[in-house]
Design an enzyme around this catalytic site. Structure first.
Site, PDB file in Angstrom:
ATOM      1  N   ARG A  50       0.445  -1.233  -0.111  1.00 28.03           N
ATOM      2  CA  ARG A  50       0.064  -0.005   0.159  1.00 28.03           C
ATOM      3  C   ARG A  50       0.627   1.111   0.449  1.00 28.03           C
ATOM      4  NH1 ARG A  50      -4.650   0.590   4.231  1.00 28.03           N
ATOM      5  NH2 ARG A  50      -2.672   1.020   6.042  1.00 28.03           N
ATOM      6  N   ARG A 103       9.875  18.294  -8.834  1.00 28.98           N
ATOM      7  CA  ARG A 103      11.454  18.104  -9.130  1.00 28.98           C
ATOM      8  C   ARG A 103      12.005  18.893  -8.578  1.00 28.98           C
ATOM      9  NH1 ARG A 103       9.837  21.069 -14.677  1.00 28.98           N
ATOM     10  NH2 ARG A 103       8.727  22.791 -13.394  1.00 28.98           N
ATOM     11  N   LYS A 150      -2.500   6.998   0.841  1.00 28.17           N
ATOM     12  CA  LYS A 150      -2.359   7.657   2.406  1.00 28.17           C
ATOM     13  C   LYS A 150      -1.031   8.522   2.483  1.00 28.17           C
ATOM     14  CE  LYS A 150      -2.185   4.470   6.275  1.00 28.17           C
ATOM     15  NZ  LYS A 150      -2.994   5.445   7.487  1.00 28.17           N
TER      16      LYS A 150
HETATM   17  N1  PXG Z   1      -9.349   4.995   7.449  1.00 27.84           N
HETATM   18  C1  PXG Z   1      -8.001   5.716   7.784  1.00 27.84           C
HETATM   19  C2  PXG Z   1      -8.328   7.300   7.505  1.00 27.84           C
HETATM   20  C3  PXG Z   1      -6.580   5.813   7.984  1.00 27.84           C
HETATM   21  O1  PXG Z   1      -5.816   6.788   8.710  1.00 27.84           O
HETATM   22  C4  PXG Z   1      -7.686   3.182   8.765  1.00 27.84           C
HETATM   23  C5  PXG Z   1      -8.691   3.756   8.175  1.00 27.84           C
HETATM   24  C6  PXG Z   1      -7.413   1.856   8.869  1.00 27.84           C
HETATM   25  O2  PXG Z   1      -6.562   1.027   8.335  1.00 27.84           O
HETATM   26  P1  PXG Z   1      -5.802  -0.261   8.627  1.00 27.84           P
HETATM   27  O3  PXG Z   1      -4.706  -0.042   7.700  1.00 27.84           O
HETATM   28  O4  PXG Z   1      -4.762   0.644  10.138  1.00 27.84           O
HETATM   29  O5  PXG Z   1      -6.925  -1.108   8.622  1.00 27.84           O
HETATM   30  C7  PXG Z   1      -6.880   3.586   8.341  1.00 27.84           C
HETATM   31  C8  PXG Z   1      -5.042   3.772   9.421  1.00 27.84           C
HETATM   32  C9  PXG Z   1      -4.494   6.442  14.189  1.00 27.84           C
HETATM   33  C10 PXG Z   1      -3.933   6.531  13.110  1.00 27.84           C
HETATM   34  O6  PXG Z   1      -3.592   7.147  15.535  1.00 27.84           O
HETATM   35  C11 PXG Z   1      -4.955   5.620  12.143  1.00 27.84           C
HETATM   36  C12 PXG Z   1      -3.555   5.770  10.937  1.00 27.84           C
HETATM   37  C13 PXG Z   1      -3.125   6.754  10.427  1.00 27.84           C
HETATM   38  C14 PXG Z   1      -2.770   7.079  11.075  1.00 27.84           C
HETATM   39  C15 PXG Z   1      -2.925   7.403  12.573  1.00 27.84           C
HETATM   40  O7  PXG Z   1      -5.212   5.986  15.006  1.00 27.84           O
HETATM   41  N2  PXG Z   1      -3.928   5.126   9.913  1.00 27.84           N
END
Ligand code: PXG
Length: 291
Positions: A50, A103, A150
């Site tokens: 990802r 760039r 992300k």
């Molecule tokens: N939606 C969003 C917008 C995310 O940022 C998830 C869903 C869950 O994805 P995963 O792959 O982890 O099952 C995320 C996860 C936190 C935190 O502090 C979480 C995320 C990023 C930064 C911080 O809980 N991402």
């Protein structure tokens, strides 16, 4: 604590990057949040894939093969002697000038790996469930900034989080631009209706969460039908159970949404079964490392 930056490990106080890094100046970069359970990095390959997809989408070249990056993650965990960890993997566009033009950062991508102990919701919230609210800030338009990327630009989610906190809630439901349920600020959302699972499809402003994918894989094996389907607030309010999924939170029950009690007001049976199965998986699956 030792932090990895571009191939070297630094003590926390020495772990610094340039103020001209476009990750800082513009949020121009990508990241992953990953977890290790008892010396097993859960879904590491999926997270790495990802990360590279997010990078590809913003034309950011990660100056390292996937396998090398996996090794760097493991080495950082070992250097910190962590058997359970939260891993933050960050790739920024790197150092450029004060203009947007990527760039100017060519060949400078910054790779950072921070490994830390996990900070979680308190146990009581897993036992009693979360109270969450729908917030005014809608999820980024997929046509503008696709939530599949992300990226380091998380202001959309932070604004929603601020609104949830101001409302005295633990998390925010973010709607998409059409008013359908998209996801929460750092978690995906599921509901249970008549013993079947529903979660919004990824095209609706929803990140394809890796924990979400894990639930989509587990449920059919447990004879629980799952549907990736548009979800309305009405369907959430009238659901039998609701829970959130994310790497940090794992699976966490929701018992109140916008003042409506969900189901019995207690974490539901299907939520509990999935949580149990998920915890089993994290104990047995993953990329193994030795300390
Ligand atoms: N939606 C969003 C917008 C995310 O940022 C998830 C869903 C869950 O994805 P995963 O792959 O982890 O099952 C995320 C996860 C936190 C935190 O502090 C979480 C995320 C990023 C930064 C911080 O809980 N991402």
């Amino acid at each position: 604590m030792k932090i990895y930056i571009n191939g070297k490990l630094f003590e926390r106080e020495q772990a610094k990057i340039s103020v001209f890094d476009h990750g800082l100046l513009y949020g121009d970069g990508v990241f992953e949040g990953i977890r290790a359970y008892n010396k097993l990095v859960f879904k590491l390959k999926e997270h790495i894939d990802r990360l590279y997809e997010s990078a590809q989408s913003i034309t950011l070249k990660i100056p390292m093969a996937k396998q090398e990056l996996i090794k760097a993650v493991i080495n950082t965990l070992r250097a910190n002697k962590l058997k359970d960890a939260y891993i933050r993997l960050i790739v920024t566009r790197g150092e450029g000038d004060l203009g947007l033009d990527p760039r100017k950062c060519a060949g400078n991508a910054t790779i950072i790996i921070i490994t830390d102990k996990i900070t979680l919701y308190p146990d009581s919230l897993y036992k009693n469930g979360l109270k969450i609210v729908t917030v005014p800030t809608v999820r980024n338009l997929p046509e503008a900034l696709n939530p599949q990327i992300k990226s380091l630009n998380y202001l959309n989610n932070i604004l929603a989080k601020i609104e949830a906190i101001n409302a005295g809630a633990e998390e925010a439901i973010m709607l998409d631009h059409l008013g359908y349920v998209a996801e929460c600020t750092g978690d995906n959302i599921f509901i249970v209706r008549r013993k079947q699972l529903y979660t919004p499809p990824q095209c609706m402003g929803t990140l394809r969460g890796i924990t979400r994918d894990t639930v989509l894989e587990m449920a059919p094996k447990m004879k629980i039908p799952v549907h990736e389907h548009v979800v309305t607030r009405h369907e959430v309010y009238t659901s039998d159970e609701c829970f959130l999924t994310g790497t940090a939170a794992e699976i966490i029950p929701v018992v109140k949404v916008d003042g409506r009690t969900i189901g019995s007001g207690k974490p539901g049976e299907i939520t509990k079964k999935l949580t149990e199965q998920f915890r089993k998986l994290t104990k047995t699956e993953g990329v193994k490392y030795a300390l």
